[in-house]
Design a protein around this motif. Structure first.
Motif, PDB file in Angstrom:
ATOM      1  N   TYR A  24       0.844  -1.189   0.000  1.00 57.47           N
ATOM      2  CA  TYR A  24       0.000   0.000   0.000  1.00 57.47           C
ATOM      3  C   TYR A  24       0.878   1.237   0.000  1.00 57.47           C
ATOM      4  CZ  TYR A  24       1.087   0.064   4.968  1.00 57.47           C
ATOM      5  OH  TYR A  24       1.751   0.084   6.163  1.00 57.47           O
ATOM      6  N   SER A  25       0.266   2.359  -0.330  1.00 57.06           N
ATOM      7  CA  SER A  25       0.994   3.621  -0.271  1.00 57.06           C
ATOM      8  C   SER A  25       0.176   4.620   0.529  1.00 57.06           C
ATOM      9  CB  SER A  25       1.264   4.167  -1.669  1.00 57.06           C
ATOM     10  OG  SER A  25       0.045   4.466  -2.309  1.00 57.06           O
ATOM     11  N   ILE A  26       0.879   5.548   1.112  1.00 54.56           N
ATOM     12  CA  ILE A  26       0.285   6.666   1.833  1.00 54.56           C
ATOM     13  C   ILE A  26       0.692   7.912   1.062  1.00 54.56           C
ATOM     14  CG2 ILE A  26       0.218   7.959   4.009  1.00 54.56           C
ATOM     15  CD1 ILE A  26      -0.906   5.071   4.174  1.00 54.56           C
ATOM     16  N   GLY A  27      -0.244   8.799   0.843  1.00 51.91           N
ATOM     17  CA  GLY A  27       0.069   9.997   0.069  1.00 51.91           C
ATOM     18  C   GLY A  27      -0.736  11.197   0.514  1.00 51.91           C
ATOM     19  N   ASN A  28      -0.525  12.291  -0.188  1.00 54.29           N
ATOM     20  CA  ASN A  28      -1.236  13.547   0.056  1.00 54.29           C
ATOM     21  C   ASN A  28      -1.975  13.972  -1.199  1.00 54.29           C
ATOM     22  OD1 ASN A  28      -0.414  14.197   2.729  1.00 54.29           O
ATOM     23  ND2 ASN A  28       1.570  14.841   1.942  1.00 54.29           N
ATOM     24  N   TRP A  51      -8.444  15.076  -8.645  1.00 51.99           N
ATOM     25  CA  TRP A  51      -7.566  15.466  -7.560  1.00 51.99           C
ATOM     26  C   TRP A  51      -6.221  14.804  -7.797  1.00 51.99           C
ATOM     27  CZ3 TRP A  51     -12.672  14.970  -7.308  1.00 51.99           C
ATOM     28  CH2 TRP A  51     -13.385  16.012  -6.707  1.00 51.99           C
ATOM     29  N   GLN A  52      -5.168  15.595  -7.742  1.00 51.87           N
ATOM     30  CA  GLN A  52      -3.819  15.056  -7.907  1.00 51.87           C
ATOM     31  C   GLN A  52      -3.320  14.583  -6.551  1.00 51.87           C
ATOM     32  OE1 GLN A  52      -1.751  18.393  -9.671  1.00 51.87           O
ATOM     33  NE2 GLN A  52      -1.900  17.451 -11.698  1.00 51.87           N
ATOM     34  N   ALA A  53      -2.765  13.372  -6.534  1.00 43.87           N
ATOM     35  CA  ALA A  53      -2.232  12.799  -5.304  1.00 43.87           C
ATOM     36  C   ALA A  53      -0.784  12.399  -5.545  1.00 43.87           C
ATOM     37  CB  ALA A  53      -3.050  11.590  -4.882  1.00 43.87           C
ATOM     38  N   GLU A  54       0.042  12.622  -4.538  1.00 47.17           N
ATOM     39  CA  GLU A  54       1.456  12.246  -4.589  1.00 47.17           C
ATOM     40  C   GLU A  54       1.747  11.318  -3.420  1.00 47.17           C
ATOM     41  OE1 GLU A  54       3.789  12.963  -6.832  1.00 47.17           O
ATOM     42  OE2 GLU A  54       2.411  14.193  -8.020  1.00 47.17           O
ATOM     43  N   PRO A  55       2.384  10.171  -3.686  1.00 46.37           N
ATOM     44  CA  PRO A  55       2.711   9.261  -2.588  1.00 46.37           C
ATOM     45  C   PRO A  55       3.826   9.821  -1.713  1.00 46.37           C
ATOM     46  CG  PRO A  55       3.626   8.449  -4.637  1.00 46.37           C
ATOM     47  CD  PRO A  55       2.821   9.662  -4.978  1.00 46.37           C
ATOM     48  N   ILE A  56       3.743   9.553  -0.406  1.00 47.02           N
ATOM     49  CA  ILE A  56       4.781   9.933   0.553  1.00 47.02           C
ATOM     50  C   ILE A  56       5.697   8.737   0.784  1.00 47.02           C
ATOM     51  CG2 ILE A  56       5.237  10.633   2.934  1.00 47.02           C
ATOM     52  CD1 ILE A  56       2.391  11.818   2.966  1.00 47.02           C
ATOM     53  N   VAL A  57       5.085   7.568   0.934  1.00 53.85           N
ATOM     54  CA  VAL A  57       5.814   6.332   1.222  1.00 53.85           C
ATOM     55  C   VAL A  57       4.966   5.179   0.717  1.00 53.85           C
ATOM     56  CG1 VAL A  57       4.820   6.004   3.526  1.00 53.85           C
ATOM     57  CG2 VAL A  57       7.081   5.090   3.032  1.00 53.85           C
ATOM     58  N   TYR A  58       5.631   4.085   0.396  1.00 54.43           N
ATOM     59  CA  TYR A  58       4.869   2.889   0.116  1.00 54.43           C
ATOM     60  C   TYR A  58       5.506   1.705   0.816  1.00 54.43           C
ATOM     61  CZ  TYR A  58       8.075   1.178  -3.562  1.00 54.43           C
ATOM     62  OH  TYR A  58       9.152   0.710  -4.255  1.00 54.43           O
TER      63      TYR A  58
END
Length: 141
Positions: A24-28, A51-58
């Motif tokens: 999984y990934s966590i993003g903003n 909505w544009q989302a960018e991952p922080i970590v996966y």
């Protein structure tokens, strides 16, 4: 009005070719694109807001002994993505339902975090113990 999702955290599943969650990934959520910009929905072909989302970590799941762990990776190999309303709402809900307290790695019996990390050949701070898996949409790779 719909820009209200900007700044929210999201959780997205990473799926294998058969649709099983392998991480999984966590993003903003970083931006909102109104429908007037002419972006067409991949589902309907009609103009849609995104909505544009960018991952922080996966994290990818790996096994050590009889336990399964999620190993953290930097998001450099995952790109951002543009999500439609139903996708962004699902991802925000998935983040709100995630039990991050429970998923931090806990050593069991004679295992230590260092031993588990060594067996997976990762740094101890990359290690998370997996909670329940829930099938969701994957980040586009």
């Amino acid at each position: 009005q719909m820009a209200k999702f900007v700044g929210e955290k999201i959780r997205r599943s990473i799926l294998d070719g058969e649709g099983f969650e392998i991480g999984y990934s966590i993003g903003n959520v970083v931006a909102w694109i109104p429908a007037e910009r002419g972006v067409l929905s991949g589902k309907t072909g009609q103009p849609v807001e995104l909505w544009q989302a960018e991952p922080i970590v996966y994290c990818l799941y790996e096994e050590a002994g009889s336990n399964e762990y999620a190993v953290r990776h930097p998001p450099s190999s995952l790109g951002g993505e543009e999500l439609e309303l139903d996708e962004i709402q699902e991802a925000i809900q998935a983040y709100s339902e995630a039990d991050f307290e429970r998923t931090w790695c806990k050593a069991r019996k004679n295992q230590t975090i260092a031993k588990i990390a060594a067996s997976l050949q990762v740094e101890p701070n990359q290690l998370l113990q997996c909670g329940r898996r829930q099938p969701r949409q994957a980040w586009t790779r």
